[in-house]
Design a protein around this motif. Sequence first.
Motif, PDB file in Angstrom:
ATOM      1  N   ASP A 121     -49.720 -87.669 -50.520  1.00 32.13           N
ATOM      2  CA  ASP A 121     -48.281 -87.891 -50.013  1.00 32.13           C
ATOM      3  C   ASP A 121     -48.060 -86.543 -49.075  1.00 32.13           C
ATOM      4  O   ASP A 121     -47.333 -86.691 -48.016  1.00 32.13           O
ATOM      5  N   ALA A 122     -48.364 -85.304 -49.487  1.00 33.78           N
ATOM      6  CA  ALA A 122     -48.271 -84.274 -49.190  1.00 33.78           C
ATOM      7  C   ALA A 122     -48.923 -84.115 -47.819  1.00 33.78           C
ATOM      8  O   ALA A 122     -48.283 -83.651 -46.813  1.00 33.78           O
ATOM      9  N   LEU A 123     -50.262 -84.477 -47.612  1.00 36.28           N
ATOM     10  CA  LEU A 123     -50.933 -84.359 -46.364  1.00 36.28           C
ATOM     11  C   LEU A 123     -50.550 -85.172 -45.351  1.00 36.28           C
ATOM     12  O   LEU A 123     -50.516 -85.214 -44.397  1.00 36.28           O
ATOM     13  N   ARG A 124     -50.075 -86.772 -46.059  1.00 36.48           N
ATOM     14  CA  ARG A 124     -49.413 -87.533 -44.902  1.00 36.48           C
ATOM     15  C   ARG A 124     -48.163 -87.037 -44.556  1.00 36.48           C
ATOM     16  O   ARG A 124     -47.863 -87.132 -43.099  1.00 36.48           O
ATOM     17  N   TYR A 125     -47.447 -86.054 -45.054  1.00 39.62           N
ATOM     18  CA  TYR A 125     -46.314 -85.450 -44.552  1.00 39.62           C
ATOM     19  C   TYR A 125     -46.523 -84.563 -43.577  1.00 39.62           C
ATOM     20  O   TYR A 125     -46.016 -84.165 -42.391  1.00 39.62           O
ATOM     21  N   GLY A 126     -47.977 -83.668 -43.792  1.00 41.91           N
ATOM     22  CA  GLY A 126     -48.246 -82.562 -42.930  1.00 41.91           C
ATOM     23  C   GLY A 126     -48.512 -81.353 -43.444  1.00 41.91           C
ATOM     24  O   GLY A 126     -48.875 -80.611 -42.787  1.00 41.91           O
ATOM     25  N   VAL A 127     -48.234 -81.343 -44.872  1.00 45.32           N
ATOM     26  CA  VAL A 127     -48.487 -80.054 -45.555  1.00 45.32           C
ATOM     27  C   VAL A 127     -50.164 -79.766 -45.519  1.00 45.32           C
ATOM     28  O   VAL A 127     -50.925 -80.687 -45.929  1.00 45.32           O
ATOM     29  N   LYS A 128     -50.691 -78.501 -45.272  1.00 44.17           N
ATOM     30  CA  LYS A 128     -52.064 -78.080 -45.293  1.00 44.17           C
ATOM     31  C   LYS A 128     -52.395 -77.336 -46.391  1.00 44.17           C
ATOM     32  O   LYS A 128     -53.485 -77.401 -46.792  1.00 44.17           O
ATOM     33  N   ILE A 129     -51.565 -76.369 -46.859  1.00 49.13           N
ATOM     34  CA  ILE A 129     -52.001 -75.454 -47.901  1.00 49.13           C
ATOM     35  C   ILE A 129     -51.554 -76.028 -49.212  1.00 49.13           C
ATOM     36  O   ILE A 129     -50.536 -76.268 -49.535  1.00 49.13           O
ATOM     37  N   PHE A 130     -52.639 -75.750 -50.088  1.00 48.81           N
ATOM     38  CA  PHE A 130     -52.312 -76.253 -51.576  1.00 48.81           C
ATOM     39  C   PHE A 130     -52.762 -75.080 -52.281  1.00 48.81           C
ATOM     40  O   PHE A 130     -53.470 -74.313 -51.888  1.00 48.81           O
ATOM     41  N   VAL A 131     -52.536 -75.117 -53.849  1.00 48.72           N
ATOM     42  CA  VAL A 131     -53.000 -74.125 -54.765  1.00 48.72           C
ATOM     43  C   VAL A 131     -53.992 -74.629 -55.669  1.00 48.72           C
ATOM     44  O   VAL A 131     -53.462 -75.987 -56.194  1.00 48.72           O
ATOM     45  N   ALA A 132     -54.803 -74.088 -56.247  1.00 51.36           N
ATOM     46  CA  ALA A 132     -55.684 -74.692 -57.319  1.00 51.36           C
ATOM     47  C   ALA A 132     -56.151 -73.161 -58.258  1.00 51.36           C
ATOM     48  O   ALA A 132     -56.144 -72.166 -57.724  1.00 51.36           O
ATOM     49  N   ASP A 133     -56.681 -73.357 -59.221  1.00 54.32           N
ATOM     50  CA  ASP A 133     -56.856 -72.529 -60.258  1.00 54.32           C
ATOM     51  C   ASP A 133     -58.123 -72.673 -61.031  1.00 54.32           C
ATOM     52  O   ASP A 133     -58.314 -72.060 -62.180  1.00 54.32           O
ATOM     53  N   ASN A 134     -59.134 -73.794 -60.835  1.00 52.77           N
ATOM     54  CA  ASN A 134     -60.023 -74.059 -61.520  1.00 52.77           C
ATOM     55  C   ASN A 134     -60.978 -74.953 -60.796  1.00 52.77           C
ATOM     56  O   ASN A 134     -60.638 -75.579 -59.896  1.00 52.77           O
TER      57      ASN A 134
END
Length: 413
Positions: A121-134
């Motif tokens: 859903d975030a990608l469909r909106y156009g958000v590109k940067i995400f956070v991961a920790d593992n």
Amino acid sequence: MLPRAARQTHTVSPAHAFDSTTLTESEIRGLAARFGSPLLVVDCEQVRRQYHSLKAALPGVDLHYALKPLPHAAVVACLRDEGAFFDLATTGEVELVKAQGIPAERCIHTHPIKRDSDIRDALRYGVKIFVADNPDEIRKFARYRKRAELLIRVSFRSPDAVVDLSRKFGCEAGAVLGLIEQARRMGIRVRGLSFHVGSQAMEPTKYVEAIRACTNLIAEALLAGLPSLDILDIGGGFPVSYNEEVTPIDQFCQPIREALAKLPSHVRVIAEPGRFIAAPAAIAISSVMGKAKRDGRWWYYLDDGLYGSYSGQLFDHAKYPVTTLRHEGELFPSVLAGPTCDSIDVIDDNILLPELEVGDLVVGRMMGAYTWASATDFNFFKRAKVVVMHEQPADAKRVVSLRKAAGGSGRAA
């Protein structure tokens, strides 16, 4: 169906200046008479003041408002017009900023643990940067490697913060290079690092420690032949004053500024303020719906409580400043209780008050963060109505120019 942020919301536009922490008693009575109680009065001018005070204390840092403390459409629209960025964590938050015309490039998605639907859903909106920790979280992005970029969240435990968020999220510093290498092998670009020292951090020391450690990690990644890291997210947690004074924000941020100055010049720095912007921007107005003397103390039962606007006392460990509009008479040890049938629903079990009567108003201040956002309709007591003040600043031309410069559109809720 309207999103929650748009329901049970009223807008008023008084001609005089308004400060949610100094709203006059006559104004409070007038709002209660007009809209009933319980109310949560949100002042967008206070939102602007808090945003700009933090912006001045952290020059050059892009402030991404974290929606979760006060996910109200009017607050989002207000900050949109001031040029703010936004920190999202769920599909619901994506829908809220989208409805307010926020360009996706002004948003990042910072929840370290996500459902695949949240990513889509975030990608469909156009958000590109995400956070991961593992490693498992990084693997979720293999199918989205051409569209998504990552920040690796690093844990810096902060037991002095009211809420130590690194207890739940973040990897050890020693694991960072391995995670970047894993992402590189999978064709996923890692843009940088992030951390969050905890909510309501009372000292800047942990920020400085985390910035220094991340500065070293950025250098180590380069020496190891890994892709250059060009973003550092320093999180939120900047403190506000509830019942005790806190360090003024410019003074609080001074050592943070000094630490950030030692980052490589190409690194973009972002932050995720939530409470600092939202908490001072609202007051809660409730009324006494009943009273009883028990064990020698007056109990006053309000139409708002721990299951409503005061939910932050349970979930956020907050203690809100509470006053009444009745001042005359002797003070007695008293109890302020919420309206539900649950015995845990007590706001304050030892407060000195004059004798109150049914219908008297009680005011909670500093109640913008983690109040309405976590309120419920338990026992079918409806949560407080929201009254929004000063959605538009006095200088409308400034708003139009800022909106054009930032690429935003839409209108306030």
